[in-house]
Design a protein around this motif. Structure first.
Motif, short mmCIF file in Angstrom:
data_model
loop_
_atom_site.label_atom_id
_atom_site.label_comp_id
_atom_site.label_asym_id
_atom_site.label_seq_id
_atom_site.Cartn_x
_atom_site.Cartn_y
_atom_site.Cartn_z
N ILE A 232 0.90 -1.18 0.03
CA ILE A 232 -0.01 0.10 0.04
C ILE A 232 1.03 1.19 -0.10
O ILE A 232 0.39 2.18 -0.22
CB ILE A 232 -0.78 0.04 1.26
N PHE A 233 1.92 1.23 0.65
CA PHE A 233 2.90 2.47 0.53
C PHE A 233 3.47 2.66 -0.93
O PHE A 233 3.41 3.75 -1.30
CB PHE A 233 4.23 2.24 1.37
N GLN A 234 3.75 1.58 -1.58
CA GLN A 234 4.23 2.03 -2.93
C GLN A 234 2.98 2.48 -3.67
O GLN A 234 3.19 3.29 -4.73
CB GLN A 234 4.49 0.84 -3.60
N ALA A 235 1.82 2.29 -3.41
CA ALA A 235 0.44 2.58 -4.22
C ALA A 235 0.23 3.94 -3.98
O ALA A 235 -0.25 4.70 -4.74
CB ALA A 235 -0.57 1.53 -3.95
N PHE A 236 0.07 4.28 -2.64
CA PHE A 236 -0.56 5.52 -2.09
C PHE A 236 0.33 6.74 -1.49
O PHE A 236 -0.02 7.67 -1.32
CB PHE A 236 -1.70 4.98 -1.10
N SER A 237 1.39 6.46 -0.89
CA SER A 237 2.31 7.36 -0.13
C SER A 237 3.63 7.54 -0.67
O SER A 237 4.50 7.85 -0.15
CB SER A 237 2.38 7.08 1.27
N GLY A 238 3.64 7.33 -1.84
CA GLY A 238 4.86 7.64 -2.63
C GLY A 238 6.23 6.79 -2.31
O GLY A 238 7.25 7.13 -2.58
N GLY A 239 5.65 5.56 -2.14
CA GLY A 239 6.79 4.67 -1.59
C GLY A 239 7.59 5.04 -0.24
O GLY A 239 8.41 4.05 0.08
N VAL A 240 7.00 5.85 0.43
CA VAL A 240 7.72 6.02 1.91
C VAL A 240 6.79 5.10 2.95
O VAL A 240 5.99 5.03 3.26
CB VAL A 240 7.30 7.51 2.42
N GLU A 241 7.83 3.96 3.19
CA GLU A 241 7.26 2.90 3.80
C GLU A 241 7.60 2.96 5.37
O GLU A 241 8.53 3.42 5.90
CB GLU A 241 7.94 1.83 3.48
N ASP A 242 6.49 2.73 6.20
CA ASP A 242 6.41 3.00 7.65
C ASP A 242 5.68 1.94 8.10
O ASP A 242 4.44 2.15 8.52
CB ASP A 242 6.08 4.25 7.82
N PHE A 243 6.09 0.68 8.30
CA PHE A 243 5.31 -0.32 8.76
C PHE A 243 5.14 -0.42 10.17
O PHE A 243 3.81 -0.85 10.66
CB PHE A 243 6.14 -1.57 8.24
N PRO A 244 5.91 -0.04 11.07
CA PRO A 244 5.59 -0.30 12.72
C PRO A 244 4.20 0.05 12.98
O PRO A 244 3.62 -0.44 13.83
CB PRO A 244 6.87 0.31 13.13
N PRO A 245 3.77 1.58 12.80
CA PRO A 245 2.56 1.96 13.18
C PRO A 245 1.15 0.88 12.81
O PRO A 245 0.35 1.06 13.64
CB PRO A 245 2.18 3.12 12.48
N LEU A 246 1.51 0.03 11.92
CA LEU A 246 0.35 -0.94 11.58
C LEU A 246 -0.02 -1.86 12.64
O LEU A 246 -1.09 -2.42 12.88
CB LEU A 246 0.98 -1.69 10.31
N VAL A 247 1.17 -2.13 13.33
CA VAL A 247 0.76 -3.04 14.72
C VAL A 247 1.50 -2.61 15.87
O VAL A 247 1.33 -3.28 17.12
CB VAL A 247 1.71 -4.35 14.18
N SER A 248 2.05 -1.12 16.01
CA SER A 248 2.52 -0.91 17.44
C SER A 248 1.24 -0.76 18.32
O SER A 248 0.40 -0.20 18.01
CB SER A 248 2.94 0.58 17.23
N ASP A 249 1.26 -1.48 19.47
CA ASP A 249 0.44 -1.54 20.88
C ASP A 249 -0.67 -2.20 20.09
O ASP A 249 -1.89 -1.66 20.72
CB ASP A 249 0.25 -0.01 20.95
#
Length: 459
Positions: A247-264
């Motif tokens: 989804i990062f490549q598709a929607f946010s210009g390739g800026v990948e930030d995976f940790p917030p997906l599962v943090s806490d």
């Protein structure tokens, strides 16, 4: 993890497992109470919005489609298919600007998640406990994806964060209510990504129709994805974190930030970070509106006393509401009509008499909006605003509001939401049904069949 077609990525698996394994019993009591409050808030909004032009058109559209009578069309006298009900009611949810907004993700959750959850829950005869759990899941997944993608980046790329991220919120809620297992949920998320859409072209349209249609599409898409997965349809297995096709490549210009997906995940619940709305106006206007109404009240001013109003906002929120011709999201109009009426309800946002009143329009010309760097730095977690009033006799009054009424730090109580619901729903479904709706939501965790709630929303 590898099963079926391809390898399931670790972040996709964690999110899918969270949805598949969720239970009402794991929710803290304060989260349950917030779920009840959010449910009542958006259901009242949905009922009222059915009488707006947007509501009338979308209701007639799904009436013409026909379909198996599975789920209620809110504010109408019929049911339609579960998918079309999600589309219709999701469109109603954002027909006005009275639905909530989630601060950290910059998205509107309830207008997308609740219609999807209600449509499925009614069809499946789900309990109130399951409905609350579905709402909580929807908020968590939608918000986490919004934070990870960074909705400010989405805006820079001409993407509408509520629509794109809302697909996943609706999918999560529907997947829980349909009882999807882990792999079915993985596929539902993948099928959701295949539908995720929404661009900011609604910024150029004055009647709010395109924006509300996008929330309806998101609600419909999430339900569609979950139903397809339930029926054995498969989708991309690593839609959140595939090395190339994520989804990062598709929607946010390739800026990948995976940790917030599962943090806490499972310990912090994003439904607690949503802001309900006191005013029928775009969220960026609420803080300066609070300040204006405080000045008006304390100084005993009337509309004729105002010579000039100046508002300061961060650049991002200012760009959303500056000079807009859509009344509910036009800061200059909302501040002017609030100065005269002392309130901003649906009448102020939608009544032709108010939106075309010459004295209001004259004051609108004297409402100025300035961009403030400090307020931009603390946005979006703090939706602050400053307002200064100059009266015709030369007096000046200034207020800064960091946490507007309804924000997580200054929340509306259940009693506040009940009063809001009475004002919105009573003209449409009547006093008796409205009071029964309020009581059902107060005790939502004791409702055995969500049809008991849905039946109250039809006329």
């Amino acid at each position: 993890m590898s099963k079926g077609q391809g390898t399931v990525g670790p972040y996709t698996e964690q999110v899918a497992r969270y949805i598949a394994d969720a239970s009402f019993e794991a929710l803290p009591s304060e989260v349950v109470e917030q779920g009840k409050k959010v449910a009542l808030d958006i259901l009242g909004v949905l009922v009222a919005d059915s009488r707006l032009k947007i509501g009338e058109i979308i209701i007639e559209f799904v009436r013409q489609l026909g379909g198996r009578p599975e789920s209620s069309v809110i504010g109408a006298d019929f049911k339609t298919s579960v998918v079309d009900a999600a589309l219709c009611n999701g469109t109603l949810g954002h027909a006005d600007e009275l639905d909530d907004s989630h601060f950290a993700s910059l998205t509107h959750p309830s207008c997308i998640i609740a219609p999807a959850a209600l449509a499925v829950a009614e069809r499946e005869r789900s309990s109130g406990k399951d409905f609350i759990t579905a709402l909580v899941l929807g908020y968590d997944v939608q918000a986490r994806i919004g934070v990870a993608l960074d909705c400010r980046r989405l805006r820079d790329n001409n993407h509408h964060g509520s629509s794109i991220c809302g697909n996943y919120g609706a999918c999560s809620a529907a997947s829980h209510l349909l009882g999807l297992d882990l792999m079915q949920t993985v596929y539902a998320l993948g099928l959701t990504t295949s539908q995720a859409s929404g661009i900011l072209a609604w910024m150029t349209e004055d009647e709010h129709m395109a924006k509300s249609f996008q929330t309806g599409i998101a609600s419909r898409n999430g339900v569609t994805a979950a139903l397809l997965a339930k029926n054995g349809y498969t989708g991309p297995p690593s839609t959140l974190d595939d090395p190339k096709y994520n989804i990062f490549q598709a929607f946010s210009g390739g800026v990948e930030d995976f940790p917030p997906l599962v943090s806490d995940l499972g310990s912090y619940f994003h439904i607690m970070g949503t802001g309900l709305k006191k005013y029928s106006a775009g969220r960026p206007i609420h803080a300066p509106l609070d300040g204006l109404l405080k000045i008006r009240r304390e100084q005993k001013l009337t509309g004729d006393d105002f010579q000039e109003i100046t508002v300061w906002l961060g650049k991002t929120p200012a760009d959303i509401v500056d000079g807009r011709d859509t009344p509910s999201i036009g800061l200059q109009y909302i501040m002017a009509v609030a100065a005269y009426d002392g309130k901003v309800e649906m009448e102020q946002s939608h009544s032709e008499a108010r939106t075309k009143d010459l004295v209001v329009l004259d004051l609108r010309k004297r409402v100025k909006l300035e961009r403030d760097d400090e307020l931009e730095r603390i946005f979006p977690r703090t939706r602050a605003g400053i307002v200064e009033v100059v009266t015709k006799d030369g007096r000046r009054f200034k207020e800064r509001v960091d946490y507007a009424t309804g924000s997580p730090e200054n929340p509306m109580t259940m009693a506040d939401v009940e009063e809001k619901t009475r004002s919105l729903a009573t003209p449409v479904i009547g006093r008796e049904k409205t009071e029964r709706l309020i009581e059902k939501c107060r005790t939502l965790d004791r409702v055995d069949d969500m049809r008991e709630v849905a039946d109250l929303l039809r006329v």
